[in-house]
Design a protein around this motif. Structure first.
Motif, short mmCIF file in Angstrom:
data_model
loop_
_atom_site.label_atom_id
_atom_site.label_comp_id
_atom_site.label_asym_id
_atom_site.label_seq_id
_atom_site.Cartn_x
_atom_site.Cartn_y
_atom_site.Cartn_z
N LYS A 1 39.00 38.42 46.46
CA LYS A 1 38.56 37.90 45.27
C LYS A 1 38.00 36.84 45.77
O LYS A 1 37.96 36.18 46.97
N TYR B 1 39.20 46.36 35.47
CA TYR B 1 40.31 45.89 35.08
C TYR B 1 40.70 46.24 33.59
O TYR B 1 41.34 45.62 32.70
N HIS C 1 43.85 46.32 31.43
CA HIS C 1 44.41 45.14 30.99
C HIS C 1 43.49 44.26 29.80
O HIS C 1 43.95 43.36 29.46
N PHE D 1 45.20 37.35 29.33
CA PHE D 1 44.58 37.07 30.33
C PHE D 1 43.35 37.74 30.97
O PHE D 1 42.59 37.24 31.88
N LEU E 1 40.44 36.67 33.62
CA LEU E 1 40.37 37.62 34.82
C LEU E 1 39.02 37.92 35.23
O LEU E 1 38.54 37.67 36.25
N THR F 1 52.50 40.61 42.74
CA THR F 1 51.24 39.93 42.17
C THR F 1 51.07 38.55 41.97
O THR F 1 50.38 37.97 42.22
N ARG G 1 49.62 37.43 49.89
CA ARG G 1 49.75 36.43 48.71
C ARG G 1 50.80 35.47 48.90
O ARG G 1 50.79 34.20 48.49
N ILE H 1 49.16 33.12 39.96
CA ILE H 1 48.96 34.67 39.43
C ILE H 1 47.58 34.91 39.19
O ILE H 1 47.00 36.11 39.68
N GLY H 2 46.71 34.03 38.82
CA GLY H 2 45.51 34.18 38.48
C GLY H 2 44.39 33.98 39.73
O GLY H 2 43.26 34.11 39.66
N ASN I 1 45.06 34.81 43.40
CA ASN I 1 46.23 35.61 44.11
C ASN I 1 45.26 36.27 45.06
O ASN I 1 45.84 37.45 45.77
N HIS J 1 43.04 42.23 45.59
CA HIS J 1 43.25 42.95 45.02
C HIS J 1 43.63 44.43 45.79
O HIS J 1 42.90 44.49 46.50
#
Ligand code: CMP
Length: 143
Positions: A9, A49, A52, A57, A61, A91, A102, A109-110, A112, A115
């Protein structure tokens, strides 16, 4: 052969963890068959995503994953989906085991770092979303 989708990320790229992350999967013996640096579009991020989209969030995200370059990868090997997730860790980096990506590098958590697909079927969907068939390279190790 089983394949999984991994994406470093924007926080992982900015913190210069790309080499370290690739090293972990190479060292484990998995085979890299797809790799590209790209800034995901909003459309791609929202599809990726999509599961989600009702979560509080979701907007943040999508905002974050489209905020800078991402390294998208496809790795191949026996059991690679589950094994790659173990190497990534939980996560939430605050509860991820030390020794996982991680656990060692994640901030929250945002943010991390990486993926990884959560199941074989998800991996197939995510690979098809991020890569064209021509971008995936089949090769045999010579040693
Ligand atoms: P990832 O493995 O990319 O899959 C979904 C992402 O949503 C997850 O990593 C986290 O970065 C993010 N996420 C999950 N739960 C939360 C949360 N409670 N708050 C913010 N982000 C979250």
């Amino acid at each position: 052969m089983e394949r999984t989708f991994l994406a470093v990320k924007p926080d992982g790229v900015q913190r210069q963890l790309v080499g370290e992350i690739i090293r972990r999967y190479e060292a484990k013996g998995f085979k890299l068959v797809g790799l590209k640096l790209m800034q995901p579009t909003r459309e791609l991020a929202e599809k990726h995503y999509g599961v989600h989209k009702e979560r509080p969030f979701f907007a943040g995200l999508v905002e974050f994953i489209t905020s800078g370059p991402v390294v998208a990868m496809v790795w191949e090997g026996d059991g690679v989906v589950a094994s790659a997730r173990k190497i990534i860790g939980a996560t939430n980096p605050l509860t991820a085991e030390p020794g996982t990506i991680r656990g060692d590098y994640g901030a929250n958590i945002g943010r991390n770092i990486i993926h990884g697909s959560d199941a074989i079927e998800t991996a197939q969907t995510e690979i098809a979303l991020w890569f064209t068939p021509e971008e995936l390279v089949t090769w045999q190790p010579s040693i």
